[in-house]
Design an enzyme around this catalytic site. Structure first.
Site, PDB file in Angstrom:
ATOM      1  N   CYS A 139      -8.765  88.134  -1.233  1.00  0.00           N
ATOM      2  CA  CYS A 139      -7.926  86.988  -1.608  1.00  0.00           C
ATOM      3  C   CYS A 139      -7.743  86.912  -3.121  1.00  0.00           C
ATOM      4  O   CYS A 139      -6.761  86.332  -3.602  1.00  0.00           O
ATOM      5  CB  CYS A 139      -8.507  85.682  -1.083  1.00  0.00           C
ATOM      6  SG  CYS A 139     -10.191  85.321  -1.642  1.00  0.00           S
ATOM      7  N   HIS A 403     -13.076  81.016  -0.988  1.00  0.00           N
ATOM      8  CA  HIS A 403     -11.763  81.566  -0.637  1.00  0.00           C
ATOM      9  C   HIS A 403     -10.692  81.044  -1.585  1.00  0.00           C
ATOM     10  O   HIS A 403     -10.886  80.032  -2.275  1.00  0.00           O
ATOM     11  CB  HIS A 403     -11.446  81.171   0.817  1.00  0.00           C
ATOM     12  CG  HIS A 403     -10.206  81.804   1.377  1.00  0.00           C
ATOM     13  ND1 HIS A 403      -9.884  83.133   1.189  1.00  0.00           N
ATOM     14  CD2 HIS A 403      -9.188  81.287   2.136  1.00  0.00           C
ATOM     15  CE1 HIS A 403      -8.752  83.404   1.811  1.00  0.00           C
ATOM     16  NE2 HIS A 403      -8.307  82.297   2.375  1.00  0.00           N
TER      17      HIS A 403
END
EC number: 3.4.19.12
Length: 560
Positions: A139, A403
Site C-alpha cells: 500500500c 494500512h
C-alpha cells in the site's frame, strides 16, 4: 502528432539475429533521443547499456561502443550463429540497485514479505479505475499511485462517471499517474527498472501488448498528458520503430507470471534511460505488461528510487540503519510513502524542519499535490503539517496503524487558498497540541509573531488583559478569533461529498474493491464529537475537527 505516437509496428516475431541487426541499424540511423538500458544484476551479472544514437557519430557510450554497433549493422542478417554484441557495463546502475535493495529490505529479504509485495498494477472488476491490493504491504506504493490517478480524473475529466471509465482509459490514467510520481523526483533523466526475461521455448517473443484502436488513441493522450506537446512530438519523431524493436530485444521469451525468489528477481533487473517523461510514457504504453505482471509494483518502486538517485534518497532519510520495508510485517516506512507522494524521502510529516534535542529533523518543505492525514496524529505519535493537510488537489492518502487508503472529493473548494481567518485558526491550534481550544496567556506574543501581527510588548500586555480578563492564565480560541478575525467567513463549504478507496478486497463489501461515497457536514463551533470506536471519523477530524459524515448505503469504509 498523435498518429506518430501510436503508429508502431506490432507485427510478427523477429529472430535473434534479425533483432540484433535491426537494433544496430536503428542505432546508426538518425535519431535525437537517447534511450539506454543497462543490465544491473546485483551480484555477479553484467550491466548493459544500449543507446539510440543521435544523427552525429557521437553516442552516450565510448567510441568503441559506436564502432561495435557499426560492425553489427554491417554483418549479414542471415548470420544466425553470430552472437549479439555485449553493450558496455554500467557500474553506477549496478551499484545503486544493490544499495537500493539493502536500503529497502535490509541484509536479508524474507521470502514471505517479498511475496506480499510481488504483484502488478491490477484494476477492480467492479470499479474500473480502482487498483487492487492483494496482500498487506505494498500500500505504500499502491495508495500513492491510486491518489495520483484520482487527481488526474478530478482535474482533467470533470463530470465523468467513475463506473463508465474503460479499461484502456484506466491503463492510460495509470501511466500518467506513474509519470507524475517520477516527475516529482526532478531528476535530469529517468532510469526505469525493467525485468529481463529468461529465454525459453515459448512462442511469443515480444511483450508489446495488443491494444484496441480506442486503446491506441488513449495511449496517444497519455503520452501528451505525461509531458509537454514538444516532448511528446520529440519522442514520437526520435524513437519510432527503434524503441519498439529495442524493447522486443529486451523482452525475451518468459512467462511473466513465473514466481521468482528474491535473488532471482534482483539478478534479472535491468535499467532503461530516458531523457524526457514523454519517452517514459511511450515505453510504458509499449510494455504495459511490465506494470501488470507479478512484479510491476516492485519494478516501479525501484524506478522511483533509481530516478531520484541513491545519494539524494540517503540524504533525505538521514538514518538508513533501518530498512524502509518492515522485515516482519512488510509495510512501508514514512520515508517510502513521502518519496512516492512528494519526490523526497524525508522521514517526517510536519512542515519544514524541526529542532528536536539539537537535531534538525526534515519534514515536508512545500505544498504537495496529494495530501496525507493519519490516525496516528490523533494518537499523538506525529504532527501532520499544513503542507500535507492542505494539498493542491482534494486527494489525501489516509494512514491507519497498519494500512494506507485514499480519500478524495470533487469539491475543489476544499483545497482553496487559506483565508486569513483559517490561517489564524491553524497557527493558534499549532500552539494547542492537546486540542483543548485554548493556549497559555504567555504564548500570545509567539502566536502574534507567527501571524505577522503587532507584537510589541505593551500591545501584547494590553491584549492579554482583554482576552484573559479573569486572569485565569488561558486564552480561548473563540475569544482570540473574535478579536483578531471578526466576521470572516471560511472558504471550506459547510457540506460536501467525500469518497474513499481501500485497495484490499477483504476490507470492502462482498470482497470487491470499489469507491464509497458519503456526505460530510462541518458543524458550527469548534467542539468535535469524540468517537473512539470510529477510526474513519477520528482520522477525518485531524483535518476537519468538527466534521460529521453520513456514508451512502449505510456502509462505513474501513481504514484497515
Amino acid at each position: 502528432m498523435n498518429e506518430k505516437i501510436v503508429r508502431e509496428q506490432r507485427g510478427g516475431e523477429d529472430s535473434p539475429s534479425s533483432v540484433s541487426a535491426k537494433s544496430a541499424t536503428a542505432a546508426a540511423s538518425a535519431s535525437t533521443a537517447s534511450m539506454t538500458f543497462a543490465s544491473a544484476a546485483l551480484e555477479s551479472h553484467k550491466t548493459t547499456t544500449i543507446t539510440t544514437a543521435s544523427s552525429s557519430p557521437r553516442t552516450s557510450g565510448a567510441s568503441a561502443s559506436a564502432s561495435s554497433s557499426s560492425r553489427s549493422a554491417s554483418a549479414p542478417a542471415s548470420s544466425s550463429s553470430q552472437q549479439e554484441k555485449q553493450p558496455m557495463l554500467n557500474a553506477t546502475d549496478m551499484r545503486e540497485l544493490r544499495e537500493i535493495k539493502q536500503l529497502l529490505w535490509g541484509d536479508n529479504v524474507r521470502e514471505d514479505v517479498f511475496k506480499r509485495w510481488s504483484q502488478g498494477f491490477e484494476f477492480s472488476k467492479v470499479e474500473p479505475s480502482a487498483l487492487v491490493q492483494k496482500q498487506g504491504g505494498p500500500c505504500a506504493v499502491i495508495a500513492p499511485v491510486q491518489a495520483y490517478l484520482l487527481k488526474i480524473i478530478i482535474m482533467d475529466l470533470p463530470g465523468i462517471k467513475l463506473s463508465e471509465i474503460s479499461l484502456d482509459k484506466s491503463q492510460n490514467l495509470l501511466i500518467q499517474a506513474l509519470c507524475d510520481i517520477l516527475k516529482n523526483c526532478r531528476a535530469p533523466r529517468y532510469r526505469i527498472v525493467h525485468l529481463l526475461r529468461r529465454r525459453g521455448n515459448a512462442t511469443e517473443a515480444g511483450s508489446t501488448k495488443k491494444r484496441s484502436p480506442a486503446g491506441e488513441e488513449e495511449s496517444a493522450l497519455a503520452g501528451q498528458a505525461a509531458g509537454s506537446s514538444e516532448e511528446v512530438e520529440e519522442a514520437a519523431e526520435a524513437t519510432p520503430a527503434s524503441v519498439s524493436k529495442l524493447s522486443q530485444a529486451l523482452q525475451l521469451e518468459h512467462d511473466m507470471h513465473q514466481e521468482l525468489s528474491p535473488d532471482e528477481f534482483h539478478e534479472r533487473l535491468h535499467t532503461l534511460h530516458f531523457k524526457n517523461i514523454a519517452a517514459v510514457a511511450r515505453y510504458y504504453m509499449e510494455n504495459y505488461d511490465q506494470l501488470a505482471h507479478t512484479y510491476g509494483v516492485l519494478l516501479f518502486m525501484y524506478s522511483v528510487f533509481l530516478t531520484k538517485g541513491l545519494e539524494l534518497v540517503a540524504a533525505d532519510i538521514s538514518d538508513t540503519s533501518e530498512p524502509l520495508i518492515h522485515s516482519t510485517y512488510g509495510y512501508g516506512g514514512q520515508s517510502l510513502i513521502n518519496l512516492m507522494l512528494t519526490g523526497r524521502a524525508v522521514a517526517h510529516v510536519w512542515d519544514n524542519e524541526q529542532d528536536v534535542g539539537g537535531l534538525k529533523l526534515r519534514g515536508i518543505c512545500e505544498q504537495s499535490d496529494i495530501g496525507f492525514i493519519t490516525l496516528m496524529e490523533e494518537m499523538r505519535y506525529c504532527t501532520v503539517g499544513s503542507f500535507f493537510k492542505n494539498p493542491r488537489y482534494p486527494v489525501w492518502v489516509m494512514g491507519s496503524d497498519t494500512h494506507l487508503t485514499v480519500l478524495f472529493s470533487n469539491e475543489k473548494r476544499l483545497v482553496s487558498p487559506e483565508t486569513p481567518s483559517e490561517t489564524g485558526r491553524r497557527i493558534f491550534k499549532s500552539y494547542d497540541p492537546e486540542g483543548n481550544n485554548f493556549i497559555s496567556t504567555t504564548m500570545l506574543r509567539e502566536v502574534l509573531i507567527a501571524l505577522n501581527l503587532v507584537s510589541e510588548p505593551a500591545y501584547v500586555a494590553l491584549m492579554q488583559k482583554r482576552l484573559d480578563p479573569e486572569n485565569l492564565g488561558i486564552i480561548l480560541l473563540n475569544a482570540f478569533m473574535d478579536e483578531f478575525f471578526p466576521l470572516e467567513s471560511r472558504s471550506t463549504p459547510d457540506t460536501f461529498e467525500l469518497m474513499h478507496y481501500n485497495g484490499i478486497p477483504g476490507s470492502n463489501e462482498n470482497n470487491k474493491v470499489r469507491y464509497y461515497c458519503g456526505t460530510a457536514i462541518l458543524l458550527e463551533g469548534d467542539l468535535k464529537s469524540v468517537c473512539t470506536s470510529n477510526p474513519m471519523v477520528t482520522c477525518l477530524q485531524t483535518k476537519w475537527p468538527n466534521i460529521e459524515i453520513n456514508w451512502h448505503d449505510g456502509h462505513m469504509p474501513s481504514l484497515n
